[in-house]
Design a protein around this motif. Structure first.
Motif, PDB file in Angstrom:
ATOM      1  N   ALA A  19     -26.662  32.585  17.195  1.00  0.00           N
ATOM      2  CA  ALA A  19     -27.698  31.411  16.529  1.00  0.00           C
ATOM      3  C   ALA A  19     -29.109  31.930  17.295  1.00  0.00           C
ATOM      4  O   ALA A  19     -29.769  32.012  16.250  1.00  0.00           O
ATOM      5  CB  ALA A  19     -27.254  30.204  17.550  1.00  0.00           C
ATOM      6  N   ASP A  25     -31.833  36.420  27.557  1.00  0.00           N
ATOM      7  CA  ASP A  25     -30.099  36.088  27.582  1.00  0.00           C
ATOM      8  C   ASP A  25     -29.932  36.702  28.930  1.00  0.00           C
ATOM      9  O   ASP A  25     -30.417  37.612  29.654  1.00  0.00           O
ATOM     10  CB  ASP A  25     -29.426  36.906  26.627  1.00  0.00           C
ATOM     11  CG  ASP A  25     -28.188  36.520  26.547  1.00  0.00           C
ATOM     12  OD1 ASP A  25     -27.789  35.714  25.501  1.00  0.00           O
ATOM     13  OD2 ASP A  25     -27.400  36.621  27.379  1.00  0.00           O
ATOM     14  N   ARG A  82     -22.763  42.739  25.119  1.00  0.00           N
ATOM     15  CA  ARG A  82     -21.810  42.216  26.141  1.00  0.00           C
ATOM     16  C   ARG A  82     -20.490  41.659  25.288  1.00  0.00           C
ATOM     17  O   ARG A  82     -20.557  41.495  24.116  1.00  0.00           O
ATOM     18  CB  ARG A  82     -22.654  41.070  26.771  1.00  0.00           C
ATOM     19  CG  ARG A  82     -23.312  39.982  25.709  1.00  0.00           C
ATOM     20  CD  ARG A  82     -22.634  38.875  25.702  1.00  0.00           C
ATOM     21  NE  ARG A  82     -23.185  37.680  24.672  1.00  0.00           N
ATOM     22  CZ  ARG A  82     -23.034  37.638  23.452  1.00  0.00           C
ATOM     23  NH1 ARG A  82     -22.155  38.498  22.948  1.00  0.00           N
ATOM     24  NH2 ARG A  82     -23.459  36.464  22.667  1.00  0.00           N
ATOM     25  N   ARG A 116     -17.227  41.195  18.636  1.00  0.00           N
ATOM     26  CA  ARG A 116     -18.356  40.329  18.822  1.00  0.00           C
ATOM     27  C   ARG A 116     -19.008  41.204  19.849  1.00  0.00           C
ATOM     28  O   ARG A 116     -20.353  41.183  20.000  1.00  0.00           O
ATOM     29  CB  ARG A 116     -18.304  39.085  19.672  1.00  0.00           C
ATOM     30  CG  ARG A 116     -17.612  38.045  18.859  1.00  0.00           C
ATOM     31  CD  ARG A 116     -18.567  37.482  17.654  1.00  0.00           C
ATOM     32  NE  ARG A 116     -19.802  37.036  18.449  1.00  0.00           N
ATOM     33  CZ  ARG A 116     -19.928  35.369  18.781  1.00  0.00           C
ATOM     34  NH1 ARG A 116     -18.791  34.802  18.638  1.00  0.00           N
ATOM     35  NH2 ARG A 116     -20.833  34.940  19.462  1.00  0.00           N
ATOM     36  N   PHE A 162     -32.113  31.570  32.317  1.00  0.00           N
ATOM     37  CA  PHE A 162     -32.926  30.239  32.431  1.00  0.00           C
ATOM     38  C   PHE A 162     -32.515  29.539  33.602  1.00  0.00           C
ATOM     39  O   PHE A 162     -31.080  29.301  33.767  1.00  0.00           O
ATOM     40  CB  PHE A 162     -32.742  29.690  30.984  1.00  0.00           C
ATOM     41  CG  PHE A 162     -33.168  28.295  31.115  1.00  0.00           C
ATOM     42  CD1 PHE A 162     -34.295  28.123  30.359  1.00  0.00           C
ATOM     43  CD2 PHE A 162     -32.701  27.364  31.635  1.00  0.00           C
ATOM     44  CE1 PHE A 162     -34.913  26.679  30.204  1.00  0.00           C
ATOM     45  CE2 PHE A 162     -33.185  26.148  31.658  1.00  0.00           C
ATOM     46  CZ  PHE A 162     -34.438  25.779  31.000  1.00  0.00           C
ATOM     47  N   ASP A 187     -23.655  26.733  19.207  1.00  0.00           N
ATOM     48  CA  ASP A 187     -22.975  26.020  19.938  1.00  0.00           C
ATOM     49  C   ASP A 187     -23.447  25.133  20.994  1.00  0.00           C
ATOM     50  O   ASP A 187     -23.130  23.913  21.643  1.00  0.00           O
ATOM     51  CB  ASP A 187     -21.993  27.024  21.021  1.00  0.00           C
ATOM     52  CG  ASP A 187     -20.670  27.123  20.277  1.00  0.00           C
ATOM     53  OD1 ASP A 187     -20.803  27.187  19.122  1.00  0.00           O
ATOM     54  OD2 ASP A 187     -19.876  28.080  20.952  1.00  0.00           O
ATOM     55  N   GLY A 218     -17.329  28.828  14.521  1.00  0.00           N
ATOM     56  CA  GLY A 218     -18.793  28.332  14.852  1.00  0.00           C
ATOM     57  C   GLY A 218     -19.619  29.319  14.563  1.00  0.00           C
ATOM     58  O   GLY A 218     -20.834  29.078  14.750  1.00  0.00           O
ATOM     59  N   ILE A 219     -19.334  30.674  14.241  1.00  0.00           N
ATOM     60  CA  ILE A 219     -20.730  31.820  13.659  1.00  0.00           C
ATOM     61  C   ILE A 219     -21.370  31.233  12.607  1.00  0.00           C
ATOM     62  O   ILE A 219     -22.607  31.241  12.862  1.00  0.00           O
ATOM     63  CB  ILE A 219     -19.770  32.946  13.770  1.00  0.00           C
ATOM     64  CG1 ILE A 219     -19.164  33.372  14.933  1.00  0.00           C
ATOM     65  CG2 ILE A 219     -20.839  33.972  13.166  1.00  0.00           C
ATOM     66  CD1 ILE A 219     -18.427  34.839  14.784  1.00  0.00           C
TER      67      ILE A 219
END
Ligand SMILES: Cc1cc2nc3c(=O)[nH]c(=O)nc-3n(C[C@H](O)[C@H](O)[C@H](O)COP(=O)(O)OP(=O)(O)OC[C@H]3O[C@@H](n4cnc5c(N)ncnc54)[C@H](O)[C@@H]3O)c2cc1C
Length: 378
Positions: A17, A36, A42, A102, A123, A275, A287-288
């Protein structure tokens, strides 16, 4: 304390996203920063299949991508109910889906996004300022975009409750097979296998991609998930579908299905995508593609806002999302209103037919072939 940073758009989360949004803003003249908490590449818990629509929407050169990464073409599916014989369907011509890892895919998208990157930095919090938000006490952004996945802290900061929402819980394992394991595994890499649970709460999958195999199961009810995964693997071993010596440790994650999610996706100088906004397709849990599409739609709205990101201006994003994905919380249709016993009986019959497994499950639920790729003008 790190030196102050300023940017126009801060994207929290460098998954599909976040990197799609940054990529779509690459020639906008806006200063875009992706933060991130992880270093890339990752690992990400996922089965890793994407439809060609995603590749088209992101203008991915498949030959270039496949040069150094796994890109497994998919030309059919074997689908059925757990305990019953699977029904196979094949599609002639171009692949109908691809298997990616992924670990590779997300890194590829992030590096080509053109954004400044702040990796390995979580964050923590944000405070409102006159012109936007101050994040972690040193990043000033006119707009903050929450792209941090299901547990996105930006979503929480604007009121997402998490606990009250009906989330899918899923576990998977992905590993490179040894030569002996490959010989022992009869699953065709071009034909992933999908096993729907008779209680209609979810499905499991076995999916080979290149030298790797991905095995997993997702359910709308997280109760005893590990037990369900274990029984599923035992069943696959009994049926001789997977090697006996697969690693024990499965990885889990959760996500929201679009119709059931209730979180708001717009705040003052804030947007949610992927997501974090709760967008996965209801029947397949994929969901991709919605994550990518929400990034592209958000980019269009951000350009149109012309630097003014009040919640009134950003409401355009809510509208364009509803236009693309429909209304949240729709009224249950006739089939959904049937008593559970009857639904189970009908499902068990339908899952034995080629018409239902190919035309409805594969074409409509998984491939979303009725939905044209989203291509936006820059
Ligand atoms: C078992 C399983 C199998 C799945 N299989 C498929 C599939 O085959 N096909 C499909 O289309 N979808 C599948 N999905 C769904 C898919 O994985 C997600 O919908 C998709 O990853 C959403 O992308 P995203 O960019 O919104 O979020 P994510 O990919 O989750 O990325 C979020 C990013 O935010 C970062 N982040 C989180 N918190 C913070 C913080 N505090 N500070 C900074 N950064 C943070 C994370 O490190 C991560 O990199 C599956 C999901 C599961 C659980």
């Amino acid at each position: 304390m790190p030196a102050d940073i300023r940017c126009d758009v801060l994207i929290v989360g460098g998954g599909p996203a976040g990197s799609s949004l940054a990529w779509a803003l690459r020639s906008s003249g806006l200063d875009v920063l992706i933060m991130d908490k992880q270093e890339f590449p990752r690992q990400k818990v996922c089965a890793g299949w994407v439809t060609p629509a995603v590749m088209r929407e992101l203008d991915i050169d498949l030959n270039d991508y496949a040069r150094k990464r796994v890109l497994q073409p998919i030309s059919g599916f074997s689908i059925g109910q757990l305990g019953q014989k699977l029904v196979s369907s094949h599609y002639a011509g171009e692949p109908v889906s691809y298997g990616i890892r992924r670990y590779e895919f997300d890194d590829y998208l992030l590096r080509r996004s053109g954004a400044r990157l702040q990796l390995g930095e979580a964050f923590e919090h944000m405070q409102k300022t006159a012109h936007g938000w101050r994040v972690n006490d040193y990043i000033d952004a006119a707009l903050v975009v929450g792209a941090g996945g299901h547990f996105c802290p930006v979503a929480r900061a604007i009121g997402a409750k998490g606990i009250s929402e009906l989330a899918v819980a899923a576990q998977e394992i992905e590993f490179e097979m040894t030569a002996a394991q490959k010989a022992e595994c009869p699953v065709d890499p071009e034909i992933p296998e999908l096993y729907f649970t008779p209680d209609l709460m979810g499905y499991g999958w076995v999916f080979r991609k290149g030298d790797f195999i991905n095995i997993g199961l997702g359910r709308e009810d997280r109760h005893r998930l590990s037990g369900h995964v274990k029984s599923f693997c035992n069943y696959l071993k009994q049926q001789g579908r997977i090697p006996d010596d697969i690693p024990e440790k499965f990885n889990g994650h959760a996500y929201l299905l679009y119709p059931h999610a209730s979180r708001d996706i717009v705040g003052d100088h804030v947007l949610l995508i992927g997501d974090a906004a709760g967008l996965a397709y209801p029947q397949s849990g994929e969901g991709i593609r919605p994550a990518v599409e929400s990034g592209l739609l958000a980019a269009q709205v951000i350009r149109d806002c012309d630097g003014e990101y009040s919640s009134e201006r950003l409401t355009m994003y809510r509208h364009s999302m509803e236009q693309r994905f429909g209304q949240r919380q729709p009224e249950p249709d006739l089939l959904e209103r049937l008593p559970m016993g009857m639904k189970k009986l009908i499902a068990s019959r339908l899952m034995k037919t080629k018409w239902f497994t190919q035309r409805i499950v594969a074409d409509k639920w998984f491939l979303q072939s009725h939905q044209k790729p989203l291509v936006l003008m820059e």
